[in-house]
Design a protein around this motif. Structure first.
Motif, mmCIF file in Angstrom:
data_model
loop_
_atom_site.group_PDB
_atom_site.id
_atom_site.type_symbol
_atom_site.label_atom_id
_atom_site.label_comp_id
_atom_site.label_asym_id
_atom_site.label_seq_id
_atom_site.Cartn_x
_atom_site.Cartn_y
_atom_site.Cartn_z
ATOM 1 N N GLY A 62 0.826 -1.200 0.000
ATOM 2 C CA GLY A 62 0.000 0.000 0.000
ATOM 3 C C GLY A 62 0.856 1.244 0.000
ATOM 4 O O GLY A 62 2.034 1.217 0.385
ATOM 5 N N THR A 97 -3.648 3.788 -1.356
ATOM 6 C CA THR A 97 -3.814 2.596 -2.194
ATOM 7 C C THR A 97 -3.542 1.352 -1.345
ATOM 8 O O THR A 97 -2.956 1.434 -0.264
ATOM 9 N N GLY A 98 -3.974 0.205 -1.865
ATOM 10 C CA GLY A 98 -3.686 -1.058 -1.202
ATOM 11 C C GLY A 98 -4.232 -1.102 0.210
ATOM 12 O O GLY A 98 -5.376 -0.741 0.473
ATOM 13 N N GLU A 99 -3.385 -1.569 1.158
ATOM 14 C CA GLU A 99 -3.824 -1.723 2.544
ATOM 15 C C GLU A 99 -4.163 -0.384 3.199
ATOM 16 O O GLU A 99 -5.007 -0.325 4.099
#
Length: 209
Positions: free
Chosen positions: A159, A189-191
């Protein structure tokens, strides 16, 4: 003013694309002379004779991001992270950019974090990525998303979290004339995007919570 963006509607271009040939230095200098005359002054008077040359040189410095590639800046990575899997954070990276609407400066700080997987990058390279996108005609929202996307593409982290806090001269010296207003943009983004507690921890660690 806070602009929070967890997923851009369309992916911003990471490379600068200009299909038209660049004007010559002489053509650029003549354009500056025209603007000086349009403003109401005489480009041939003593104090302004060398201004076109200085402006062209300044543009080369201010907009050098068009000649830089973020992928190249992030190409050298280190795979021995010895099990480190927590945030890597850089705080208070200087932002000196120009808005694409008025070519007026906007100045502030960027905060960059990512959650590494098998590889990390030298911290100076993260500063360089911020520089690549800030040294172009920009909107703050697009620049914030571009920084996150470049890191995601190159490092494939779990992330990425980006915050930019900047003051826009197009608001402070013209238009509404509000010098005390800063704009904050974020990209997760991501986690970071799926885990609000990570967002909160990031904001706390950079002193923005």
């Amino acid at each position: 003013m806070l602009v929070m963006n967890t997923e851009p509607a369309s992916k911003p271009a990471l490379k600068a694309v200009n299909d038209a040939p660049r004007p010559s230095k002489e053509e650029a200098m003549e354009a500056v002379r025209t603007l000086i005359a349009w403003a109401g002054d005489n480009p041939d008077r003593e104090g302004l004779k060398d201004t076109p040359k200085r402006v062209v040189q300044a543009y080369r410095e201010w907009f050098r991001g068009y000649d830089m590639d973020p992928a190249e800046e992030l190409s050298r990575v280190f795979e021995d992270v010895s099990g480190y899997d927590d945030m890597v954070i850089l705080r208070e990276i200087d932002i000196e950019s120009h808005c694409e609407h008025h070519i007026a400066p906007f100045l502030g700080k960027a905060y960059v974090a990512y959650l590494p997987t098998e590889k990390v990058v030298g911290i100076s390279k993260l500063v360089k990525v911020v520089e690549v996108f800030s040294k172009r005609l920009q909107t703050q929202e697009t620049m914030t998303a571009q920084i996150a996307d470049a890191i995601d593409e190159a490092l494939k982290p779990r992330g990425t979290a980006i915050m930019v806090d900047a003051v826009h001269q197009c608001m402070t010296t013209r238009g509404v004339h509000h010098p005390d207003v800063s704009t904050i943009t974020t990209q997760f983004t991501g986690e970071f995007k799926t885990n609000p507690s990570l967002q909160d921890r990031f904001l706390k660690l950079i002193g923005k919570s």
